[in-house]
Scaffold this active site. Structure first.
Site, PDB file in Angstrom:
ATOM      1  NE  ARG A   1      -4.256  -1.662   0.416  1.00 50.96           N
ATOM      2  CZ  ARG A   1      -5.406  -1.285   0.976  1.00 50.96           C
ATOM      3  NH1 ARG A   1      -5.576  -0.053   1.385  1.00 50.96           N
ATOM      4  NH2 ARG A   1      -6.389  -2.143   1.102  1.00 50.96           N
TER       5      ARG A   1
ATOM      6  NE  ARG B   1      -6.856   5.897   2.648  1.00 50.97           N
ATOM      7  CZ  ARG B   1      -7.734   5.114   3.260  1.00 50.97           C
ATOM      8  NH1 ARG B   1      -8.946   5.542   3.484  1.00 50.97           N
ATOM      9  NH2 ARG B   1      -7.392   3.907   3.669  1.00 50.97           N
TER      10      ARG B   1
ATOM     11  NE  ARG C   1      -9.738   8.434  -3.168  1.00 48.75           N
ATOM     12  CZ  ARG C   1     -10.944   8.905  -2.886  1.00 48.75           C
ATOM     13  NH1 ARG C   1     -11.380   9.984  -3.505  1.00 48.75           N
ATOM     14  NH2 ARG C   1     -11.715   8.282  -2.012  1.00 48.75           N
TER      15      ARG C   1
ATOM     16  CG  ASP D   1      -9.057  -2.166  -4.314  1.00 49.74           C
ATOM     17  OD1 ASP D   1      -8.462  -1.606  -3.375  1.00 49.74           O
ATOM     18  OD2 ASP D   1      -9.867  -3.097  -4.137  1.00 49.74           O
TER      19      ASP D   1
ATOM     20  CE1 TYR E   1     -13.327  -6.312   1.416  1.00 52.01           C
ATOM     21  CE2 TYR E   1     -11.814  -8.009   0.665  1.00 52.01           C
ATOM     22  CZ  TYR E   1     -12.076  -6.902   1.435  1.00 52.01           C
ATOM     23  OH  TYR E   1     -11.095  -6.373   2.234  1.00 52.01           O
TER      24      TYR E   1
END
Ligand code: CP3
Length: 340
Positions: free
Chosen positions: A23, A27, A36, A72, A147
């Site tokens: 990752r 962010r 973003r 992703d 998921y």
């Protein structure tokens, strides 16, 4: 081209220990936030120029030895004909979770080059720009299935285990379809130019070894053995929270086993056999004062000294609250301690 990372994956001798962070594009970087801020997460994932920009950011800012393409694990699930949404603060949501035969039958197995051209274009653009190797990736079938079955993130995975234990035929039909999609997707990434492939099995740590062996492992083995027929790019299998599963995960067929921080890397090295290892710093160590952070890094490097190859990484993804300067300090320390 700095190929230290690829050499370590293959168990070849390297001048120093290569490092990247799961990752690493994300962010915690203000530069990512700036990109973003202008688009939604899914719009970002489908824009090859922007994906290229945010994939390169950590390479320039942190001096890591590999880039991972920005995307992703759930992107190919959308391409299988499922509605996918990302909600601020809640993560991914599938509004129509799969709970029955009809749900499985309605899934498509897409041609990845047609359904996800933006991923392949990102890979091609990145290969033109990068001076370090490019990692492509996918989710592992079980992690992806959680998921789809839960409808989003979960803590106890009640619906997933219920299907696995009580409706195994349905579960296996779903896994077979996800596996076919994932297999084609990773092959397409290698064709487009990905130089290593990581398979993320983020949630296998919730399973007993015997259930892992029956319900998860054969699908990972099938993906990797299919890959071997068409490409020689190294494969990294990251079974998060998988310390109790190593005797099984080492039979998946990967070149490199990813390790979370819950296991001493020295114990892992003794158990992985002929594999290189990747890991395994606790992501929270990046919040420590420099001397404590460096001591933990040194310890991991020392304890991994007997490995067939070691790629330094975190034990799971970098946390969004991480100060970028701390991540840079960690990369520099890995390089310095290992002799660069
Ligand atoms: O730098 C990189 O590693 C490449 C990009 C990448 C992302 N997700 C970007 C992302 C990778 C490799 C992933 C993998 C991924 N996605 C996994 C496996 C790795 C792991 O952590 O176990 C999983 C389980 C997912 C599913 C997913 N995507 C979740 C649970 C979330 C929400 C997380 C959160 O903290 O909000 C995402 C969204 C996501 N994927 C973000 C990023 C940068 C945050 C989205 C944003 O910008 O708002």
């Amino acid at each position: 081209m700095n190929d230290t990372f690829l050499r370590a994956c293959r168990g070849e001798k390297t001048d120093y220990t290569p490092v990247w962070f799961m990752r690493q594009a994300g962010r915690y970087l203000p530069e990512y936030q700036a990109v973003r801020g202008k688009v939604s997460f899914l719009e970002l994932c489908k824009d090859p120029e922007l994906c290229t920009e945010v994939s390169i950011q950590p390479v320039d800012i942190l001096d890591v030895d590999a880039a991972i393409m920005f995307s992703d694990i759930l992107i190919p699930m959308e391409a299988m004909n499922l509605r996918l949404e990302f909600h601020e603060g809640r993560g991914p949501v599938f509004p129509d979770p799969i709970r029955d035969r009809q749900g499985v039958d309605d899934l498509l197995v897409p041609d990845p080059d047609e359904a996800m051209p933006f991923v392949m274009e990102t890979i091609r653009l990145l290969r033109r720009e990068l001076k370090v190797p490019l990692i492509g990736f996918s989710g592992a079938p079980f992690t992806l299935a959680t998921y789809l079955i839960e409808g989003g993130s979960s803590k106890v995975f009640l619906e997933t285990k219920r299907m696995m234990y009580q409706a195994p035929e349905l579960y296996h039909a779903l896994l077979a379809k996800i596996t076919e999609c994932t297999s084609l997707y990773l092959q397409a990434q290698a064709r487009a130019g990905a130089q290593a492939l990581q398979i993320f099995d983020s949630w296998v740590g919730i399973l007993a070894p015997d259930d892992y062996r029956r319900f998860v492992l054969p699908y990972v083995q099938s993906i990797i053995s299919d890959l071997r027929k068409v490409t020689d790019v190294p494969v990294i299998y990251f079974a998060n929270n998988g310390a109790t599963l190593i005797e099984l995960t080492r039979t998946a067929g990967a070149d490199v086993l990813g390790l979370d921080w819950r296991i001493d890397i020295r114990d892992a090295v003794a158990r992985v056999g002929d594999h290189a290892v990747q890991g395994n710093l606790d992501p929270v160590a990046l919040f420590l004062p420099r001397d404590q952070l460096e001591a933990r890094i040194k310890r991991i490097l020392d304890n991994a000294a007997g490995a067939r190859g070691h790629i330094f990484n975190l034990g799971h993804g970098i946390l969004p609250q991480t100060p970028p300067e701390q991540a840079r300090i960690a990369v520099e320390a890995v390089h310095r301690f290992s002799g660069r």
